[in-house]
Design an enzyme around this catalytic site. Structure first.
Site, short mmCIF file in Angstrom:
data_model
loop_
_atom_site.label_atom_id
_atom_site.label_comp_id
_atom_site.label_asym_id
_atom_site.label_seq_id
_atom_site.Cartn_x
_atom_site.Cartn_y
_atom_site.Cartn_z
N ASP A 151 22.05 -11.56 -18.01
CA ASP A 151 21.79 -10.31 -17.31
C ASP A 151 23.03 -9.86 -16.54
OD1 ASP A 151 19.73 -8.35 -16.21
OD2 ASP A 151 20.49 -9.23 -14.35
N HIS A 188 13.32 -3.60 -21.47
CA HIS A 188 12.44 -3.47 -20.30
C HIS A 188 13.02 -2.57 -19.21
CE1 HIS A 188 15.46 -6.42 -19.38
NE2 HIS A 188 15.16 -6.35 -18.10
N ASP A 189 14.21 -2.03 -19.41
CA ASP A 189 14.87 -1.22 -18.39
C ASP A 189 14.94 0.26 -18.73
OD1 ASP A 189 15.42 -3.14 -16.44
OD2 ASP A 189 17.29 -3.76 -17.40
N ASP A 207 16.43 -15.62 -20.21
CA ASP A 207 17.19 -14.63 -19.44
C ASP A 207 17.84 -15.35 -18.26
OD1 ASP A 207 18.05 -12.05 -18.70
OD2 ASP A 207 16.10 -11.21 -19.25
N GLU A 252 29.21 -27.49 -26.27
CA GLU A 252 28.76 -28.88 -26.23
C GLU A 252 27.38 -29.05 -26.84
OE1 GLU A 252 28.95 -30.64 -22.35
OE2 GLU A 252 30.80 -29.57 -21.82
#
Length: 538
Positions: free
Chosen positions: A203, A333-334, A101, A263
């Protein structure tokens, strides 16, 4: 089939681990990275492709890791960099990718950069955050609001200016209009790529840039799609967020970010899009193959559900996405756990939600505990730790109810999560849904996930094929997935009564599919029981 090509992420299932609540290896009540490593076999047995680790960075934990004070450090409550290296290596040995995250739009106010930035108006990092003078009457520079309530501006007595914070006042926004800051953030990303991570969940990725003129947001009578923070008790919902996020400059930065990822072949990104027009923003952010690899919005993370809503959401994104790639999620999780939010009444309904999610075109984020059918935990006010819930209690109880510890063993202290007192209480009703109980029950939700995910990963048409919906009776979905000569027909009944659907004469039920597919096939018709599903080859 283990996908090893550079496009492994297309159609992948990404299992989200919230480390604080997954497994505690040292008895301090907080889950940690060694705890994740200890449970890798469980995750691998789910037949998922990757793990998304919620933040483990050094942080004062005002927002539980989404307030980063060191982008290159592991917070001691989670372990060490060596623990992370071991986790990555052990995951790779099991064919699992590791995504982390990455919080780019803001840092903690305890970050060394912010401490320097706030010290004066002329230091080397003075412009690394978003600062603005007060208006003549001393009030904030404009009407922008924080997702967590109140003004998005906080006064700093050192600089005698306001700084922007789209979330907590302890989460100041970084100033991406500063090229030097952009370069530094890309170096923070490179640090983890060099360490062997396979990708990033980004996020609040549409929050990086703000309108440099600081124009007021206009009022909003109705939000167009599922926007972050939109709750009737939150004034954030009463603005159209035209100037505080989702600015055109963000697309240019995402091109720079993609060039860096390119890359490192085989790495990927999935962006979290919380916006008033989230589906269009998903399309903009994933188009042309030069920005995000994939993105998800909050559209399936709301309380809305049912066949019509899912079809509308998917068809809307499909019509806008062109060459982009979606990533679907029905929990994280929200938001309240999907079993409660979509008001599931039985294990069969939970299995239907799973099949619907896993047969759409796109990749999938699966939140820990979803495979157990966990419900939203009910917590007393004194048990809350989420600042969002504390601010809006009791109308909104915050995010703690979906973040309670994983139940590993039904008859163990703290359900086997920890030998100490956990940071959030274990929900009493979660013990009956513990992994040891469900693992031993052939018809459990957990074993349905294991079986269906194992079957799905062998179906190339479900990993990469196009999708097309067909008309069907109320409370049902009927859609095709096509890839080359392969054509699957998926039939789903969201209703509480059985229903019969007419199918093409060439439709043949697939044999050997998981037992959670329970359609009764008779010639050119399939009868689906309540919350039943079927898949046929055409």
């Amino acid at each position: 089939m283990t996908r090893t090509d550079s496009d492994w992420w297309r159609g992948a299932v990404i299992y989200q681990v919230y480390p604080r609540s997954f497994f505690d290896s040292n008895g301090d009540g907080i889950g940690d990275l060694p705890g994740v490593t200890a449970k890798l076999d469980y995750i691998a047995d789910l037949n998922v492709d990757a793990i998304w680790l919620s933040p483990f960075f050094t942080s004062p934990m005002k927002d539980f890791g989404y307030d980063v004070s060191d982008y290159r450090g592991v917070d001691p409550i989670f372990g060490t960099l060596d623990d992370l290296d071991k986790l990555i290596a052990e995951a790779h040995q099991r064919g699992l990718k590791i995504m982390i995250d990455q919080v780019l739009s803001h840092s903690s106010d305890q970050h060394a950069w912010f401490k320097e930035s706030r010290a004066s108006r002329d230091n080397p990092k003075a412009d690394w955050y978003v600062w603005a003078d007060a208006r003549e009457d001393g009030t904030p520079p404009n009407n922008w609001l924080s997702v967590f309530g109140g003004s998005a501006w906080a006064w700093d007595s050192r600089r005698r200016q306001y700084y922007l914070h789209n979330f907590l006042a302890s989460q100041p926004d970084l100033n991406f209009h500063n090229p030097e800051l952009q370069d530094q953030m890309l170096e923070e990303v490179r640090f983890w790529l060099e360490r062997g991570v396979d990708g990033f969940r980004l996020d609040a990725i549409n929050f990086c840039f703000h309108d440099p003129e600081l124009r007021d947001n206009p009022p909003s009578q109705a939000v167009q799609e599922a926007s972050i923070g939109v709750r009737k008790e939150n004034p954030y919902a009463y603005q159209y967020h035209k100037y505080d996020k989702t600015q055109p400059e963000n697309l240019v930065f995402l091109q720079r970010l993609r060039a860096l990822l390119d890359e490192y072949p085989g790495t990927t990104t999935v962006g979290e899009i919380g916006d008033d027009n989230s589906l269009q923003t998903m399309a903009d952010y994933t188009g042309n193959g030069d920005k995000l690899h994939m993105a998800y919005s909050f559209d399936l993370l709301t309380e809305q559900t049912g066949a019509d809503f899912i079809r509308h959401t998917v068809e809307t994104i499909e019509s806008n996405l062109t060459d982009g790639w979606p990533c679907w999620a029905i929990g994280n999780h929200d938001v309240a756990r999907v079993a409660s939010r979509w008001r599931a009444q039985s294990p069969e309904q939970l299995k239907l939600f799973m099949i619907a999610l896993l047969t759409l075109r796109g990749s999938v984020c699966l939140y820990q505990g979803e495979e157990l059918g966990l419900t939203e935990a009910e917590l007393a006010f004194e048990d809350l730790v989420d600042p969002y819930g504390i601010s809006f209690w009791p109308e909104y109880k915050g995010r703690d109810g979906c973040r309670t510890p994983m139940p590993w063993q039904h008859d163990a202290d703290q359900a086997g999560f920890s030998s100490g007192k956990p940071w959030l209480p274990v929900a009493a009703d979660h013990k009956a849904a513990a992994i040891d109980v469900q693992g031993a029950a052939p018809d459990s939700v957990l074993n349905a996930y294991r079986a269906f995910l194992g079957w799905r990963r062998e179906q190339d048409v479900l990993l990469a094929g196009a999708i097309e919906f067909h008309d069907s009776p109320a409370d049902t979905l009927l859609f095709s997935r096509r890839d080359g000569d392969r054509h699957l027909l998926v039939a789903l009944n969201f209703g509480s009564e059985s229903v019969t659907l007419d199918l093409p004469a060439s439709a043949q039920p697939i044999t050997g599919t998981p037992g959670c597919l329970k359609g009764d096939w008779q010639g050119t018709q399939v009868t689906l029981p309540a919350y039943g599903a079927g898949v046929a080859e055409v």
